[in-house]
Scaffold this motif. Structure first.
Motif, PDB file in Angstrom:
ATOM      1  N   PRO A  43     -34.321  -8.470  -7.502  1.00 61.66           N
ATOM      2  CA  PRO A  43     -33.991  -9.963  -8.385  1.00 61.66           C
ATOM      3  C   PRO A  43     -33.270  -9.645  -9.859  1.00 61.66           C
ATOM      4  N   ASN A  44     -33.367  -8.534 -10.505  1.00 60.51           N
ATOM      5  CA  ASN A  44     -32.704  -8.128 -11.776  1.00 60.51           C
ATOM      6  C   ASN A  44     -31.523  -7.500 -11.435  1.00 60.51           C
ATOM      7  N   ALA A  45     -30.923  -7.288 -10.202  1.00 59.04           N
ATOM      8  CA  ALA A  45     -29.735  -6.501 -10.039  1.00 59.04           C
ATOM      9  C   ALA A  45     -28.558  -7.521 -10.000  1.00 59.04           C
ATOM     10  N   ALA A  46     -28.511  -8.423 -10.903  1.00 62.14           N
ATOM     11  CA  ALA A  46     -27.439  -9.578 -10.370  1.00 62.14           C
ATOM     12  C   ALA A  46     -26.178  -8.844 -10.505  1.00 62.14           C
ATOM     13  N   THR A  47     -25.796  -7.872 -11.513  1.00 62.90           N
ATOM     14  CA  THR A  47     -24.410  -7.578 -11.560  1.00 62.90           C
ATOM     15  C   THR A  47     -24.023  -6.768 -10.184  1.00 62.90           C
ATOM     16  N   THR A  48     -24.930  -5.996  -9.597  1.00 64.16           N
ATOM     17  CA  THR A  48     -24.704  -5.377  -8.478  1.00 64.16           C
ATOM     18  C   THR A  48     -24.600  -6.556  -7.231  1.00 64.16           C
ATOM     19  N   LYS A  49     -25.274  -7.329  -7.400  1.00 65.11           N
ATOM     20  CA  LYS A  49     -25.464  -8.675  -6.279  1.00 65.11           C
ATOM     21  C   LYS A  49     -23.843  -9.183  -6.341  1.00 65.11           C
ATOM     22  N   GLU A  50     -23.426  -9.475  -7.442  1.00 68.19           N
ATOM     23  CA  GLU A  50     -21.913  -9.904  -7.652  1.00 68.19           C
ATOM     24  C   GLU A  50     -21.049  -9.229  -6.481  1.00 68.19           C
ATOM     25  N   PHE A  51     -21.090  -7.840  -6.554  1.00 62.72           N
ATOM     26  CA  PHE A  51     -20.413  -6.876  -5.481  1.00 62.72           C
ATOM     27  C   PHE A  51     -20.542  -7.217  -4.163  1.00 62.72           C
ATOM     28  N   LYS A  64      -8.821  -4.167  -7.059  1.00 62.81           N
ATOM     29  CA  LYS A  64      -8.135  -4.671  -8.408  1.00 62.81           C
ATOM     30  C   LYS A  64      -8.192  -6.145  -8.292  1.00 62.81           C
ATOM     31  N   HIS A  65      -8.100  -6.937  -7.305  1.00 68.99           N
ATOM     32  CA  HIS A  65      -8.074  -8.364  -7.474  1.00 68.99           C
ATOM     33  C   HIS A  65      -9.309  -8.878  -6.881  1.00 68.99           C
ATOM     34  N   GLU A  66     -10.062  -8.459  -5.690  1.00 67.85           N
ATOM     35  CA  GLU A  66     -11.034  -9.002  -5.127  1.00 67.85           C
ATOM     36  C   GLU A  66     -12.602  -8.641  -5.708  1.00 67.85           C
ATOM     37  N   LEU A  67     -12.596  -7.526  -6.006  1.00 70.70           N
ATOM     38  CA  LEU A  67     -14.164  -7.030  -6.521  1.00 70.70           C
ATOM     39  C   LEU A  67     -14.105  -7.535  -8.098  1.00 70.70           C
ATOM     40  N   PRO A  68     -15.319  -7.659  -8.581  1.00 70.75           N
ATOM     41  CA  PRO A  68     -15.647  -7.875  -9.706  1.00 70.75           C
ATOM     42  C   PRO A  68     -15.050  -6.941 -10.564  1.00 70.75           C
ATOM     43  N   GLN A  69     -14.196  -7.311 -11.671  1.00 73.92           N
ATOM     44  CA  GLN A  69     -13.720  -6.342 -12.863  1.00 73.92           C
ATOM     45  C   GLN A  69     -14.774  -5.827 -13.806  1.00 73.92           C
ATOM     46  N   ASN A  70     -15.575  -4.955 -13.434  1.00 79.41           N
ATOM     47  CA  ASN A  70     -16.563  -4.228 -13.943  1.00 79.41           C
ATOM     48  C   ASN A  70     -16.363  -2.820 -14.637  1.00 79.41           C
ATOM     49  N   PRO A  71     -16.413  -2.622 -15.890  1.00 76.25           N
ATOM     50  CA  PRO A  71     -16.065  -1.230 -16.604  1.00 76.25           C
ATOM     51  C   PRO A  71     -16.964  -0.190 -15.812  1.00 76.25           C
ATOM     52  N   ASP A 105     -22.053  -9.625  -2.682  1.00 77.92           N
ATOM     53  CA  ASP A 105     -21.676 -10.896  -2.337  1.00 77.92           C
ATOM     54  C   ASP A 105     -20.295 -11.078  -1.820  1.00 77.92           C
ATOM     55  N   ILE A 106     -19.534 -10.305  -2.495  1.00 74.29           N
ATOM     56  CA  ILE A 106     -17.780 -10.339  -2.127  1.00 74.29           C
ATOM     57  C   ILE A 106     -17.734  -9.450  -0.897  1.00 74.29           C
ATOM     58  N   LEU A 107     -18.369  -8.409  -0.743  1.00 76.51           N
ATOM     59  CA  LEU A 107     -18.153  -7.327   0.298  1.00 76.51           C
ATOM     60  C   LEU A 107     -18.739  -8.066   1.594  1.00 76.51           C
ATOM     61  N   ALA A 108     -19.727  -8.750   1.351  1.00 76.66           N
ATOM     62  CA  ALA A 108     -20.468  -9.440   2.672  1.00 76.66           C
ATOM     63  C   ALA A 108     -19.936 -10.517   3.253  1.00 76.66           C
ATOM     64  N   GLN A 109     -18.697 -10.837   2.525  1.00 79.06           N
ATOM     65  CA  GLN A 109     -17.726 -11.771   3.218  1.00 79.06           C
ATOM     66  C   GLN A 109     -16.842 -11.218   4.498  1.00 79.06           C
ATOM     67  N   GLY A 110     -16.890  -9.843   4.345  1.00 76.90           N
ATOM     68  CA  GLY A 110     -16.265  -9.300   5.724  1.00 76.90           C
ATOM     69  C   GLY A 110     -15.034  -8.717   5.234  1.00 76.90           C
ATOM     70  N   GLY A 111     -14.668  -7.604   5.978  1.00 77.36           N
ATOM     71  CA  GLY A 111     -13.200  -7.070   5.790  1.00 77.36           C
ATOM     72  C   GLY A 111     -12.928  -6.295   4.621  1.00 77.36           C
ATOM     73  N   TRP A 112     -11.908  -5.811   4.404  1.00 76.90           N
ATOM     74  CA  TRP A 112     -11.652  -4.587   3.216  1.00 76.90           C
ATOM     75  C   TRP A 112     -11.541  -5.528   2.038  1.00 76.90           C
ATOM     76  N   LYS A 113     -12.025  -5.168   0.827  1.00 73.32           N
ATOM     77  CA  LYS A 113     -11.703  -5.855  -0.524  1.00 73.32           C
ATOM     78  C   LYS A 113     -11.168  -4.932  -1.338  1.00 73.32           C
TER      79      LYS A 113
END
Length: 303
Positions: free
Chosen positions: A91-99, A112-119, A101-109
């Motif tokens: 429940p406390n891994a919100a930042t990683t959960k953002e990644f 540069k423009h699809e995954l969260p821009q995280n340092p 959520d996008i990857l779980a949509q399926g396909g290559w991500k």
């Protein structure tokens, strides 16, 4: 030759793909699934879950298993189970959960423009792997949006830690005990401090499917001292990199720029296996393996 009798499985290329930095290898496949086609890479060397397939037959069998799992589990059913995992266990891994959520949509991500821009992009991907997810990374896939080759990542919709190998886990109670037994002592800085992580002395990159063990809450103090040391997250990451370099080159690494080994030399002993429980013998004497013992042996030599 990698070959699957199932005509719904297509091996797109016989030559394995690789991600050298992560020491991972993959097979490019296409699956004709009841709920839609899937195109991606299947890891066949993936230390996070203990996968280390050597023969074409082993690879073929493994691909068949992955297909069978995907065939029987619709994406919606898989995603529902994973959402429960995130709610109840992370429940406390919100930042990683953002990644996720996008990857779980399926396909290559594209990173540069699809995954969260995280340092700390690499750390987030590593977190997903440590949570048990199986990912494949293509460091030079052409992105039509970016109009150049970029790093792309795909998440396989299969159970976490599917093979049952890979990283060991421990309970919160045991983690607390490890810190107490090792007295919050940072072996790199040689002082007591906070925010330390239990580090396996024997690096995971050299584990095989028979290496992982259960870390019982009833481990003795001696067992804890033999198996773990404490490092900061930064030094833990550094150790992973130097151990990967050792694994890939056969050259043992050394901390602080001091080329000293209290047992053996710089070259990995060719008589010792590179993976599995016996490989730990090749780590003995290295400063990164047991930093406090290395320091004490060095001080004794100097004095």
């Amino acid at each position: 030759m990698i070959y699957c009798e199932n005509d719904k499985i297509k091996i797109n290329e016989q030559q394995l793909k690789s991600h050298a930095k992560a020491t991972e290898k993959y097979v490019d496949v296409s699956f004709a699934l009841p709920h839609g086609d899937w195109h991606g890479w299947i890891p066949v060397e993936y230390r996070r879950t203990g996968v280390n397939l050597q023969t074409d037959e082993e690879i073929s069998d493994y691909i068949e298993k992955i297909y069978n799992i995907m065939e029987k589990t619709p994406p919606s059913e898989w995603l529902s189970a994973e959402e429960q995992f995130w709610r109840e266990e992370k429940p406390n891994a919100a930042t990683t959960k953002e990644f996720f959520d996008i990857l779980a949509q399926g396909g290559w991500k594209c990173n540069k423009h699809e995954l969260p821009q995280n340092p700390n992009f690499a750390r987030r991907i590593q977190d997903l792997k440590e949570f048990g997810y199986t990912l494949a990374t293509d460091t030079a896939r052409f992105c039509p949006i970016c109009e150049k080759n970029t790093t792309n990542i795909i998440l396989l919709p299969i159970p976490r830690a599917f093979t049952g190998g890979g990283y060991e886990t421990w309970s919160k109670q045991l983690r607390k005990r490890i810190l107490e037994v090792l007295q919050n002592y940072d072996v790199y800085e040689s002082k007591k401090t906070a925010h330390l992580l239990p580090d396996h002395k024997f690096p995971e990159i050299r584990w095989d499917e028979n290496t992982k063990e259960e870390n019982s809450d009833s481990m003795t103090d001696e067992e804890i001292s033999q198996k773990f040391q404490l490092l900061t997250n930064q030094r833990n990451q550094q150790k992973r990199e130097v151990c990967r370099t050792c694994f890939q080159t056969g050259k043992r690494q050394y901390p602080f720029g001091i080329k000293y080994f209290y047992h053996g030399g710089e070259d990995w002993d060719s008589a010792i296996p590179t993976r599995g429980k016996s490989a730990e013998d090749g780590c003995f004497g290295c400063g990164w393996y047991d930093m406090e013992k290395w320091r004490q042996e060095l001080l004794e030599l100097l004095c």
